[in-house]
Write a protein that holds these residues in place. Structure first.
Motif, PDB file in Angstrom:
ATOM      1  N   LYS A 519      29.634 -11.432  -3.951  1.00  0.00           N
ATOM      2  CA  LYS A 519      30.181 -12.779  -3.897  1.00  0.00           C
ATOM      3  C   LYS A 519      30.934 -13.100  -5.185  1.00  0.00           C
ATOM      4  O   LYS A 519      32.011 -13.678  -5.159  1.00  0.00           O
ATOM      5  CB  LYS A 519      29.030 -13.763  -3.707  1.00  0.00           C
ATOM      6  N   ARG A 520      30.375 -12.700  -6.274  1.00  0.00           N
ATOM      7  CA  ARG A 520      31.014 -13.045  -7.545  1.00  0.00           C
ATOM      8  C   ARG A 520      31.925 -11.944  -8.046  1.00  0.00           C
ATOM      9  O   ARG A 520      32.427 -11.994  -9.162  1.00  0.00           O
ATOM     10  CB  ARG A 520      29.948 -13.339  -8.601  1.00  0.00           C
ATOM     11  N   ARG A 521      32.085 -10.941  -7.219  1.00  0.00           N
ATOM     12  CA  ARG A 521      33.008  -9.838  -7.490  1.00  0.00           C
ATOM     13  C   ARG A 521      32.740  -9.207  -8.861  1.00  0.00           C
ATOM     14  O   ARG A 521      33.563  -9.214  -9.763  1.00  0.00           O
ATOM     15  CB  ARG A 521      34.457 -10.316  -7.394  1.00  0.00           C
ATOM     16  N   VAL A 522      31.526  -8.736  -8.992  1.00  0.00           N
ATOM     17  CA  VAL A 522      31.108  -8.103 -10.243  1.00  0.00           C
ATOM     18  C   VAL A 522      31.033  -6.597 -10.006  1.00  0.00           C
ATOM     19  O   VAL A 522      30.480  -6.150  -9.007  1.00  0.00           O
ATOM     20  CB  VAL A 522      29.727  -8.630 -10.675  1.00  0.00           C
ATOM     21  N   GLY A 523      31.636  -5.833 -10.902  1.00  0.00           N
ATOM     22  CA  GLY A 523      31.515  -4.378 -10.830  1.00  0.00           C
ATOM     23  C   GLY A 523      30.248  -3.950 -11.557  1.00  0.00           C
ATOM     24  O   GLY A 523      30.054  -4.314 -12.719  1.00  0.00           O
ATOM     25  N   VAL A 524      29.363  -3.217 -10.879  1.00  0.00           N
ATOM     26  CA  VAL A 524      28.095  -2.818 -11.495  1.00  0.00           C
ATOM     27  C   VAL A 524      28.141  -1.336 -11.832  1.00  0.00           C
ATOM     28  O   VAL A 524      28.545  -0.517 -11.011  1.00  0.00           O
ATOM     29  CB  VAL A 524      26.910  -3.109 -10.542  1.00  0.00           C
ATOM     30  N   GLU A 525      27.754  -1.022 -13.048  1.00  0.00           N
ATOM     31  CA  GLU A 525      27.645   0.385 -13.453  1.00  0.00           C
ATOM     32  C   GLU A 525      26.200   0.641 -13.842  1.00  0.00           C
ATOM     33  O   GLU A 525      25.635  -0.135 -14.605  1.00  0.00           O
ATOM     34  CB  GLU A 525      28.490   0.641 -14.709  1.00  0.00           C
ATOM     35  N   THR A 526      25.622   1.708 -13.333  1.00  0.00           N
ATOM     36  CA  THR A 526      24.262   2.024 -13.745  1.00  0.00           C
ATOM     37  C   THR A 526      24.243   3.402 -14.375  1.00  0.00           C
ATOM     38  O   THR A 526      24.996   4.293 -13.977  1.00  0.00           O
ATOM     39  CB  THR A 526      23.277   2.005 -12.557  1.00  0.00           C
ATOM     40  N   GLU A 527      23.421   3.527 -15.361  1.00  0.00           N
ATOM     41  CA  GLU A 527      23.260   4.813 -16.038  1.00  0.00           C
ATOM     42  C   GLU A 527      21.759   4.935 -16.291  1.00  0.00           C
ATOM     43  O   GLU A 527      21.255   4.531 -17.337  1.00  0.00           O
ATOM     44  CB  GLU A 527      24.024   4.766 -17.360  1.00  0.00           C
ATOM     45  N   LEU A 528      21.050   5.415 -15.287  1.00  0.00           N
ATOM     46  CA  LEU A 528      19.594   5.407 -15.359  1.00  0.00           C
ATOM     47  C   LEU A 528      19.094   6.815 -15.695  1.00  0.00           C
ATOM     48  O   LEU A 528      19.445   7.779 -15.019  1.00  0.00           O
ATOM     49  CB  LEU A 528      19.000   4.935 -14.020  1.00  0.00           C
ATOM     50  N   ALA A 529      18.296   6.899 -16.752  1.00  0.00           N
ATOM     51  CA  ALA A 529      17.814   8.208 -17.206  1.00  0.00           C
ATOM     52  C   ALA A 529      16.871   8.814 -16.158  1.00  0.00           C
ATOM     53  O   ALA A 529      15.924   8.153 -15.708  1.00  0.00           O
ATOM     54  CB  ALA A 529      17.086   8.047 -18.536  1.00  0.00           C
ATOM     55  N   ASP A 530      17.167  10.069 -15.788  1.00  0.00           N
ATOM     56  CA  ASP A 530      16.357  10.736 -14.763  1.00  0.00           C
ATOM     57  C   ASP A 530      14.919  10.932 -15.212  1.00  0.00           C
ATOM     58  O   ASP A 530      13.976  10.821 -14.431  1.00  0.00           O
ATOM     59  CB  ASP A 530      16.961  12.114 -14.432  1.00  0.00           C
ATOM     60  N   ASP A 531      14.798  11.238 -16.514  1.00  0.00           N
ATOM     61  CA  ASP A 531      13.469  11.632 -17.002  1.00  0.00           C
ATOM     62  C   ASP A 531      12.742  10.469 -17.654  1.00  0.00           C
ATOM     63  O   ASP A 531      11.904  10.657 -18.525  1.00  0.00           O
ATOM     64  CB  ASP A 531      13.637  12.774 -18.015  1.00  0.00           C
ATOM     65  N   LEU A 532      13.085   9.248 -17.232  1.00  0.00           N
ATOM     66  CA  LEU A 532      12.436   8.086 -17.848  1.00  0.00           C
ATOM     67  C   LEU A 532      10.951   8.086 -17.508  1.00  0.00           C
ATOM     68  O   LEU A 532      10.581   8.122 -16.337  1.00  0.00           O
ATOM     69  CB  LEU A 532      13.090   6.807 -17.313  1.00  0.00           C
ATOM     70  N   PRO A 533      10.089   8.056 -18.509  1.00  0.00           N
ATOM     71  CA  PRO A 533       8.661   8.060 -18.200  1.00  0.00           C
ATOM     72  C   PRO A 533       8.245   6.732 -17.573  1.00  0.00           C
ATOM     73  O   PRO A 533       8.933   5.719 -17.728  1.00  0.00           O
ATOM     74  CB  PRO A 533       7.995   8.244 -19.561  1.00  0.00           C
ATOM     75  N   THR A 534       7.153   6.752 -16.875  1.00  0.00           N
ATOM     76  CA  THR A 534       6.668   5.524 -16.252  1.00  0.00           C
ATOM     77  C   THR A 534       6.126   4.584 -17.315  1.00  0.00           C
ATOM     78  O   THR A 534       5.714   5.004 -18.394  1.00  0.00           O
ATOM     79  CB  THR A 534       5.554   5.822 -15.231  1.00  0.00           C
ATOM     80  N   VAL A 535       6.157   3.292 -16.950  1.00  0.00           N
ATOM     81  CA  VAL A 535       5.593   2.289 -17.858  1.00  0.00           C
ATOM     82  C   VAL A 535       4.420   1.639 -17.144  1.00  0.00           C
ATOM     83  O   VAL A 535       4.255   1.786 -15.935  1.00  0.00           O
ATOM     84  CB  VAL A 535       6.621   1.208 -18.245  1.00  0.00           C
ATOM     85  N   ILE A 536       3.624   0.915 -17.917  1.00  0.00           N
ATOM     86  CA  ILE A 536       2.495   0.204 -17.328  1.00  0.00           C
ATOM     87  C   ILE A 536       2.904  -1.254 -17.242  1.00  0.00           C
ATOM     88  O   ILE A 536       3.305  -1.861 -18.245  1.00  0.00           O
ATOM     89  CB  ILE A 536       1.254   0.331 -18.228  1.00  0.00           C
TER      90      ILE A 536
END
Lengths: 650, 210
Positions: A519-536
């Motif tokens: 709706k707001r015409r926002v371009g989203v870029e994601t760069e998510l680390a594959d090996d990100l450890p889990t958090v609590i």
């Protein structure tokens, strides 16, 4: 000796001719000649024809005559020829029978020559007798006196102060140049003028005269007087008039020296200096009053202390606040105005500051006149001399009670706020949910209609109908999935911290927000680390955190018209202990990167200002960090860290 | 399918919506052309036939309302807006700017078809008017400048005598002009000529003769 003879003989001859020749006369004549030779005044006797008949020894010695000069004409004798018109003078004397005097200048010597008739025994005038009186020394002393007088006159005329000399009857005798110039009069018109008539009415001399008269009447014990007078040439001048009696040894006449000293300029300079002085004093006084007034009225409580820490000044505000006076403080000691719980730590901190000279900062409760303790922030600073020795302590109490109360209230309501805004964000969720469900639902409905249409067509479009039915199943399933996710989001499960994949949380929230993003015409870029450890963490809370941050970024870009709206999300492992999430928008950026986290702070027209405050409380509950910074170029980066689940790591 | 049957343009960024609309509209015997964005729609060559545009309010790039704004020239098809979460301000703006209908998703077949039929009828009438007007303009272009000068006097009902006096010519000359005007405009009566002038927007005389 022959030179001695001739004049004697000559004299004798003369005498003989006059007196006849007898022995007694001869003896008398010889004696006379001896006497004449003993006289140191040169004497020459001339005959009627101006030939020399006799000269005495002094004549020979002083005038350099020799015996052979007897009988010679006077005009042939150089020293006599130097006297102009001698023959005429002599013949006048002979004719008149009365003596006359002429001056003779012979080299360095000056003589007065008396020419008197020479008579014989018959009282007939036979010639002239010239006697030479040496006046050289006398003349020199007269010259000296003239010189001295002129010298004195010159000095007097160069004296800038007017001077006059009065006779004993107060008439002006003489004055110096300055006097004539100052009074605009000439020497001639003031000569013998009674002093009182000076100025002839042109000068405003009335008060001047009065002073002068008085002064002269008093005599030597007078004081100089100061008079103002208007002069035609110089205008109004202030003069100091003084009079001194003058007396001369051997003279009975007394005179008076009157001096005038023009002090106009000095008086003006003195007046100017006095004025300047007064103005400076006034300025200093005003400045001092100002400073004192500033310190007394400044909305702070100001104090000073001696280098040893002893309080020695309290401004009015402190005294008003405590309703005491300085003596009360001196008598009771400052600790009695502190809250009992604060006394010990304050004394320790202050003693430490005094001992080290370090700035003193503290928070204390100070008792107000009504007995209420209010919180103050105390700051003390040591003033030092050029040797770095503490000369004084200057200090300030700042009332922070309201701020402290507000801080406390804010802390107390933090949990309430968190609860309140969870409800508030439901509205924002609702819009996203509506879009999420509407799209597949709209497709399902339309496909359903199409399916029916194809089936009822003649002949039925079975293949088309089947395609439509398949799409119904597909889109219906998707709508169901959306609902499932939403239910999970709103599940009222007790907050429980479990192992979570942050990337997953972000993907879920992104999906939820996809409608808003489109709706707001926002371009989203994601760069998510594959090996990100889990958090609590608590799933719902962390979803809410990410949701708020993403929505905040999206909304921050609303005003952007001239460039693409870009939202980038990156996850990385910051260090072995923490995972880092960065959310960057290309919006207008932040003015205050800390203030945004305060509750009710908003730059949006319709925002509550709660979103980021909630984020902070969520992060705090998860022992993470959350901060904002202006991004490179434009926009803002919100970053947060969360501790990773270390036990899960190999 | 009749090649002259009307065409429905669909602009929506959601492929599911495009697919389902395409299927439904085709099932009703209409031509459909679907586009994922406003730019795609604008680039496309449109056939010369009655049409309507089904336009999603929220589009990536140029929004639905913006596209509507750009399509203000006379021959653009009437617009039916569809929206996933239609807010009232947007719908008001869309309707004010001349949209035929504003439908919230999901919508029924009846709602949609009613709106499409309406829109196509409106487009048909508009197209016919445009054709008529073009014909009239062609006729009008045949008139000489003098005849164009005389025309307003004729349609205002002034006698030839008065017109002649005002234009400084003879009554007979005006009569000749009048005949030419009627012939060139292909008007069967004065009443028809008056209607034609009205459609052409020929203005009344600013300075009527005394």
């Amino acid at each position: 000796m022959t030179t001695q003879r001739d004049p004697v003989n000559s004299a004798r001859t003369g005498l003989e001719r006059a007196n006849g020749s007898d022995a007694a006369t001869n003896v008398a004549a010889s004696e006379l000649i001896n006497i004449l030779d003993a006289v140191e005044v040169p004497v020459i006797v001339l005959r009627r024809d101006s030939t020399i008949s006799y000269f005495n020894k002094a004549g020979a010695d002083v005038l350099g005559l020799s015996p052979s000069d007897t009988g010679r004409a006077s005009r042939d004798i150089p020293v006599l020829a130097a006297m102009p018109h001698l023959e005429k003078h002599c013949s006048d004397v002979i004719a008149a029978g009365a003596e006359s005097r002429v001056n003779l200048h012979d080299g360095e010597k000056w003589f007065i020559v008396r020419i008197s008739p020479h008579t014989n025994v018959d009282l007939q005038i036979t010639g002239t007798v010239l006697t030479f009186t040496n006046v050289t020394a006398f003349r020199a002393s007269i010259d000296q006196a003239i010189y001295e007088r002129e010298f004195t006159k010159a000095i007097l005329n160069t004296v800038a102060d007017p001077l006059i000399v009065l006779s004993a009857d107060h008439r002006i005798q003489t004055g110096n140049y300055a006097f004539y110039s100052m009074f605009g009069v000439s020497r001639d018109e003031t000569q013998r003028l009674p002093l009182w008539e000076l100025g002839n009415g042109v000068l405003e001399l009335a008060p001047f005269r009065a002073h002068l008269k008085e002064m002269l009447a008093v005599g030597p014990e007078h004081q100089p007087v100061e008079v103002d007078n208007v002069f035609t040439v110089k205008g109004l001048r202030t003069l100091v008039v003084d009079a001194h009696p003058l007396s001369f040894p051997g003279h009975s006449e007394r005179r008076i020296l009157v001096t005038f000293r023009d002090v106009t300029e000095r008086k003006q300079a003195e007046a100017g200096l006095r004025e300047l002085n007064e103005s400076l004093e006034k300025q200093v006084r005003i400045r001092t009053e100002e400073l004192s007034s500033i310190i007394e009225t400044i909305p702070g409580l100001v104090w000073c202390a001696a280098p040893d820490g002893e309080l020695n000044y309290l401004n009015r505000r402190i005294l008003e606040y405590t309703a005491t006076n300085a003596d009360d403080w001196a008598r009771l000691g400052w600790t009695c105005f502190l809250h009992p719980d604060d006394v010990e730590p304050t004394v320790r901190a202050w003693s430490n500051a005094v001992a080290t000279g370090q700035p003193y900062d503290n928070q204390i409760r100070l008792r107000r006149s009504d007995g209420v303790y209010r919180w103050f922030s105390v700051h003390g600073q040591a003033a030092r001399d050029s040797d770095d020795r503490v000369t004084r302590w200057y200090g300030l109490f700042i009332d922070i009670c309201d701020r402290k109360t507000a801080e406390e209230a804010l802390r107390n309501s933090q949990t309430q706020l968190s609860r309140a805004t969870r409800t508030a964000t439901v509205g924002e969720f609702a819009a996203a949910i509506a879009h999420e469900i509407n799209q597949p639902l709209a497709a399902v409905v339309t496909n359903g209609h199409a399916c029916l249409r194809w089936l009822s067509a003649q002949p039925p479009g079975l293949a088309k109908a089947q395609e439509a039915a398949e799409r119904i199943v597909r889109d219906g399933t998707e709508a169901g999935e959306v609902v499932r996710r939403i239910r999970a989001l709103f599940k009222h499960a007790p907050l429980e911290k479990i192992e979570l994949d942050l990337n997953e949380v972000i993907a879920e929230v992104l999906h939820l927000l996809s409608g808003e993003i489109a709706k707001r015409r926002v371009g989203v870029e994601t760069e998510l680390a594959d090996d990100l450890p889990t958090v609590i963490g608590d799933r719902v809370q962390l979803q809410q955190l990410v949701f708020n941050l993403l929505l905040n970024g999206i909304e921050a870009m609303d005003p952007i018209l001239d460039r693409p709206k870009k939202l980038s999300i990156r996850t990385t492992q910051e260090n072995p202990e923490t995972a880092l999430v960065k959310i960057q928008d290309s919006g207008v950026g932040l003015e205050d990167s800390e203030k945004v986290f305060e509750a009710f702070f908003t730059t949006k027209g319709n925002g509550m200002g709660m979103g980021l405050a909630i984020c902070r409380s969520i992060i705090d509950a998860h022992h993470g960090r959350l901060w904002a910074a202006s991004a490179e170029g434009s926009g803002t980066t919100f970053s947060f860290t969360l501790p990773v689940e270390t036990s899960a790591r190999p | 399918m009749n090649p002259d049957s009307p065409i429905v343009f669909v602009v929506d960024d959601d492929f599911r919506v495009r697919e389902s609309l395409c299927s439904l509209i085709t099932s009703r015997g209409l031509h459909v052309a679907v586009f994922g964005s406003a730019a795609e729609f604008l680039e496309c060559e449109k056939p010369d036939k009655p049409a309507c545009l089904i336009l999603d309010l929220q589009l990536p790039g140029t929004s639905g309302l913006e596209l509507q704004h750009q399509l203000t020239n006379g021959d653009a098809p009437p617009i039916v807006f569809i929206s996933g979460h239609g807010d009232i301000p947007s719908s008001v703006r869309a309707m004010k700017a001349g949209a035929i209908e504003f439908l919230s998703k999901p919508f029924s077949e009846q709602e949609l078809m009613h709106a499409i039929d309406n829109a196509i009828t409106i487009d048909r009438i508009a197209r016919q008017k445009r054709t008529e007007l073009a014909e009239l303009q062609r006729h009008y272009s045949l008139l000489t400048p003098r005849e164009r000068e005389v025309l307003p006097f004729v349609v205002e009902g002034y006698a030839n005598k008065v017109t002649a006096a005002d234009l400084g010519t003879s009554e007979i000359t005006i009569g000749v002009h009048r005949g030419q005007i009627m012939r060139k405009m292909a008007a069967k009566s004065l009443a028809e000529l008056v209607r034609m002038a009205d459609k052409l927007g020929i203005h009344r005389l600013t300075d009527p003769p005394k």
